[in-house]
Design an enzyme around this catalytic site. Sequence first.
Site, short mmCIF file in Angstrom:
data_model
loop_
_atom_site.label_atom_id
_atom_site.label_comp_id
_atom_site.label_asym_id
_atom_site.label_seq_id
_atom_site.Cartn_x
_atom_site.Cartn_y
_atom_site.Cartn_z
N ASP A 144 59.05 15.29 -19.52
CA ASP A 144 58.90 16.69 -19.09
C ASP A 144 60.22 17.31 -18.63
O ASP A 144 60.24 18.18 -17.77
CB ASP A 144 57.87 16.82 -17.95
CG ASP A 144 56.59 16.05 -18.24
OD1 ASP A 144 56.01 16.29 -19.31
OD2 ASP A 144 56.19 15.21 -17.42
N HIS A 148 55.51 18.95 -26.20
CA HIS A 148 56.68 19.83 -26.22
C HIS A 148 56.22 21.26 -26.43
O HIS A 148 55.45 21.54 -27.34
CB HIS A 148 57.62 19.45 -27.37
CG HIS A 148 58.29 18.13 -27.20
ND1 HIS A 148 59.14 17.59 -28.14
CD2 HIS A 148 58.25 17.24 -26.19
CE1 HIS A 148 59.57 16.41 -27.70
NE2 HIS A 148 59.05 16.19 -26.53
#
EC number: 6.3.4.4
Length: 449
Positions: free
Chosen positions: A35, A63
């Site tokens: 992340d 993503h």
Amino acid sequence: MSHKACYTNPGAGVKRPRNDTGNKLTVVLGAQWGDEGKGKVVDLLATESDIICRCQGGNNAGHTVVVDGKEYDFHLLPSGIINSKALSVIGNGVVIHLPGLFEEAEKNEKNGLKDWEKRLIISDRAHIVFDFHQAVDGLQEVQRQAQEGKNIGTTKKGIGPTYSSKASRTGLRICDLLADFKDFSMRFKNLAQQYQAMFPTLEVDVDGQLKKLKEYAERIRPMVRDGVYFMYDAINGPPKKILVEGANAALLDIDFGTYPFVTSSNCTVGGVCTGLGIPPLNIGDVYGVVKAYTTRVGIGAFPTEQLNEVGELLQTRGHEVGVTTGRKRRCGWLDLVILRYANMINGFTAFALTKLDILDVMDEIKVGVSYKLNGKKIPYFPANMDVLQKVEVEYEKLPGWKSDTSACRKWEDLPVKAQNYIRFVEIHVGVPIKWVGVGKARESMIQMF
């Protein structure tokens, strides 16, 4: 070089130069617990790439890419698939859940993704994630919870069980699905039965599954290639820009991560070679993506975690919620011990530092610079989780810049104290920072050199 030159007096031990030929791959990897904003860096580089590859993981990655105000979510597809001029490759190290692949593509088609099938290449050596792998993932988590009172916090996407099948040589690959379907069906039934023997409550609709798989086989057939030959050809053909999009991150790596709270693949640079079938010689720049603070999903040691208003502020300001799981992320200060460790393994060319703007409101910013164990500084990152839980973090305090950086577009625009924060990280880790992210859009990545 003539053949004659190669074989002059083999006994003389003349060192022959290695053929340093071919296109180099640019690699983007997560340097923390995931992340970090890899999708954004990939998106930046993908605009000028000819080939974009995924080399490990599955649809457990998440993503998000924003283009022209439209938000695209990618899990299994390389996020470079939005570049209509590039080819996207799913390498042999990736595990593929076919229903997930098509579901994801259809969702992104609604946002304007076009002709993705013509641009996607799938390695015939990639392993297949079956629905029962996903069911088993859930059952194993329940089992862990019951036995140990804690679980790994998997995404329940079947990734771990599929890599287990792969390692125990019972898995099935894309090439098997496209070969003799009778043979495939038999092996599929055997695998399902093995899991049912281990998990008596597991239900598998074998015939229904096989019928669907046969349909998927025909849909993907035009996209499937021999991955090794494809990559060899791409590397040794005319000049091409090849980009590799890492999933997960250094501390989630099966070997180097905070085991057992890790994923089941190598998300460090070695996974690029094994996951695409390419020589290390052809790896070029390796960029590490780092968030300006640290986050982690699920359980496991987290030395710089802030279980206080600082952690809450980072969580709310940074909208720290998982793309794949929807879980709130745990937040803490930037930890340079982690970055140094990730750099030892990956040998980063440079870092991309993201989400600097989240720190805009802080009066004072702390950075973890070293770990102490039993009062002594340690130069390494502890492998054992109980040991990692016990480390004492030594912090350096830096003054906050208390101003909005989200409109900054070049180094000079940044407040001096923000510049100092960036330089502090560079000096203490020994890796230059090439990009600084101050917002969600493509334009909000400041390029430093």
